[in-house]
Motif scaffolding. Sequence first.
Motif, PDB file in Angstrom:
ATOM      1  N   UNK A 146       7.081  74.729 -12.277  1.00  0.00           N
ATOM      2  CA  UNK A 146       7.004  74.085 -10.988  1.00  0.00           C
ATOM      3  C   UNK A 146       5.643  74.252 -10.222  1.00  0.00           C
ATOM      4  N   UNK A 147       5.537  73.041  -9.537  1.00  0.00           N
ATOM      5  CA  UNK A 147       4.153  73.219  -8.916  1.00  0.00           C
ATOM      6  C   UNK A 147       4.136  73.711  -7.390  1.00  0.00           C
ATOM      7  N   UNK A 148       5.168  73.865  -7.040  1.00  0.00           N
ATOM      8  CA  UNK A 148       5.596  74.333  -5.560  1.00  0.00           C
ATOM      9  C   UNK A 148       5.224  75.913  -5.541  1.00  0.00           C
TER      10      UNK A 148
ATOM     11  N   UNK B 113      -4.142  75.786 -15.006  1.00  0.00           N
ATOM     12  CA  UNK B 113      -5.230  75.362 -15.340  1.00  0.00           C
ATOM     13  C   UNK B 113      -5.232  73.901 -15.682  1.00  0.00           C
ATOM     14  N   UNK B 114      -4.388  73.136 -16.634  1.00  0.00           N
ATOM     15  CA  UNK B 114      -4.061  71.804 -16.794  1.00  0.00           C
ATOM     16  C   UNK B 114      -4.358  70.995 -15.707  1.00  0.00           C
ATOM     17  N   UNK B 115      -3.466  71.203 -14.553  1.00  0.00           N
ATOM     18  CA  UNK B 115      -3.566  70.313 -13.421  1.00  0.00           C
ATOM     19  C   UNK B 115      -4.885  70.428 -12.621  1.00  0.00           C
ATOM     20  N   UNK B 116      -5.638  71.634 -12.671  1.00  0.00           N
ATOM     21  CA  UNK B 116      -6.612  71.953 -12.075  1.00  0.00           C
ATOM     22  C   UNK B 116      -8.010  71.146 -12.611  1.00  0.00           C
TER      23      UNK B 116
ATOM     24  N   UNK C 192     -16.957  58.456  -5.172  1.00  0.00           N
ATOM     25  CA  UNK C 192     -16.904  59.360  -3.951  1.00  0.00           C
ATOM     26  C   UNK C 192     -16.153  59.112  -2.910  1.00  0.00           C
ATOM     27  N   UNK C 193     -15.243  60.098  -2.521  1.00  0.00           N
ATOM     28  CA  UNK C 193     -14.341  60.047  -1.279  1.00  0.00           C
ATOM     29  C   UNK C 193     -13.054  60.158  -1.720  1.00  0.00           C
ATOM     30  N   UNK C 194     -12.591  59.732  -2.871  1.00  0.00           N
ATOM     31  CA  UNK C 194     -11.262  59.911  -3.234  1.00  0.00           C
ATOM     32  C   UNK C 194     -11.227  61.280  -4.148  1.00  0.00           C
ATOM     33  N   UNK C 195     -10.565  62.277  -3.202  1.00  0.00           N
ATOM     34  CA  UNK C 195     -10.397  63.712  -3.932  1.00  0.00           C
ATOM     35  C   UNK C 195      -9.376  64.488  -3.612  1.00  0.00           C
ATOM     36  N   UNK C 196      -8.283  63.937  -2.950  1.00  0.00           N
ATOM     37  CA  UNK C 196      -7.152  64.602  -2.652  1.00  0.00           C
ATOM     38  C   UNK C 196      -5.990  63.994  -3.680  1.00  0.00           C
ATOM     39  N   UNK C 197      -5.620  64.947  -4.516  1.00  0.00           N
ATOM     40  CA  UNK C 197      -4.737  64.293  -5.511  1.00  0.00           C
ATOM     41  C   UNK C 197      -3.517  64.854  -5.512  1.00  0.00           C
ATOM     42  N   UNK C 198      -2.578  63.902  -5.600  1.00  0.00           N
ATOM     43  CA  UNK C 198      -1.142  64.210  -5.492  1.00  0.00           C
ATOM     44  C   UNK C 198      -0.489  63.590  -6.816  1.00  0.00           C
ATOM     45  N   UNK C 199       0.023  64.417  -7.782  1.00  0.00           N
ATOM     46  CA  UNK C 199       0.383  64.328  -9.072  1.00  0.00           C
ATOM     47  C   UNK C 199       2.111  63.902  -8.826  1.00  0.00           C
TER      48      UNK C 199
ATOM     49  N   UNK D 221       8.017  65.729  -3.230  1.00  0.00           N
ATOM     50  CA  UNK D 221       7.848  67.081  -4.444  1.00  0.00           C
ATOM     51  C   UNK D 221       8.602  66.835  -5.595  1.00  0.00           C
ATOM     52  N   UNK D 222       7.968  65.896  -6.437  1.00  0.00           N
ATOM     53  CA  UNK D 222       8.988  65.826  -7.719  1.00  0.00           C
ATOM     54  C   UNK D 222       9.025  66.989  -8.463  1.00  0.00           C
ATOM     55  N   UNK D 223      10.246  66.952  -9.299  1.00  0.00           N
ATOM     56  CA  UNK D 223      10.417  68.301 -10.044  1.00  0.00           C
ATOM     57  C   UNK D 223       9.349  68.536 -10.869  1.00  0.00           C
ATOM     58  N   UNK D 224       8.976  67.542 -11.881  1.00  0.00           N
ATOM     59  CA  UNK D 224       8.188  67.559 -12.764  1.00  0.00           C
ATOM     60  C   UNK D 224       6.618  67.137 -12.284  1.00  0.00           C
TER      61      UNK D 224
END
Length: 428
Positions: free
Chosen positions: A77-79, A84-87, A99-106, A310-313
Amino acid sequence: MTALEFDAQNLWHPYTNVLNPGPMHLITEADGVWLTREDGTRMIDAMSSWWCAVHGHRHPAITAAMQAQLQQMPHVMFGGLTHNPAIELGRTLVDLLPDGLDRIFYSDSGSVAIEVALKMAVQYQMALGNTGRTQFATIRGGYHGDTWKAMSVCDPVNGMHGLFSGALSIQHFLPRPPISFDEDWTDDSSLNGLDALEELLEDKADQIAALILEPVVQGAGGMYFYHPKWLMRAQELCKAHDVLVIFDEIATGFGRTGELFAMQHAGVVPDIVCLGKALTGGHITLSATVATEMVARRIGESEAGVLMHGPTYMANPLACAAALASLNQLSVRDWRAEVDGIAEQMKQELAPARDLPGVADVRVLGAIGVIEMEQWVDPSVAHSLAPETGVWLRPFARNIYCMPPFIISADELSRVTAAMVSLVRGMS
């Protein structure tokens, strides 16, 4: 009961009538650009399996990365946890994006990425005290997915979801940008189609959270390529009225149009961008909604404080590993030369279709080739002919099109274009 008989009686395929599903092919193997049927015959996947398998199927580097990750940690879970793969995928995306697009929600599909973007826009406006800004503007001919809110910003008349129009949120639809990609631009707003956006924002900006659209290329809404300067002017207008801009790059991202991202044709950076499909090279589902620091910080400083999703996966490690390997292919191979070569070959080999009866237009942009017909195309005809031509095509509406994997050879691509032109001739 055979496998195909069970399939016909029990499985529900996309956009398919369960009472009359039409031709169905049982695929037993996928490798490179080829799909193998149960009888051993092979077909070139000219669709890149709905536009995602840009490096071909079962790419050894991607499958190796997935196998290694599978042995270590398929999911967590990501909560409250990270990995490391996500990072590392996040680092790569930030480096690749403007530049400027830097907050990532998977999240786990393109349609959900759109839902997240729409939520971000509404929460951002609410954080500013703009509680009335809950609606969205978009352009006709667009398609943004099949989930509920995403359907509301798809074309309500000619799109796939007209059936649900009475049940969906009412949004603001603008005329499709009238100047195509290769035509000369004019700054006359009455001719370039921006007058409608100007009028909408003057009248109803206090109701609109964001403008959402597919930059330059409209995919499932008709494979229409419009002029990049429309995006530049639209962003200026939205900024003047504090309306966010969301780009849906799910189909166009990662090289499909000849630029890494379609927004780069216009030199425009949105407030939020949605990514998916080719993100993992078509090996597993994953998407990302990427926002500017301004959007993320405003939501973080709001009363809610958190983005309500907050998706499960979310950030599935297996999918993140696949995405890292897929994006690495864009750095170790000259994808731009591959796409440019595909474009030039398709322009030459699809050109004869212009003179055939019933053809309305032939157009190519990057690794997208389209023959637009004057009448509706029956996809079952192409499906039936696939074993004979050795090419898997899936026409929709009036379009016979292809989006082949970038690794396709010149000979294989010639088979694809020949199958497309042959299909047109058969309709004459």
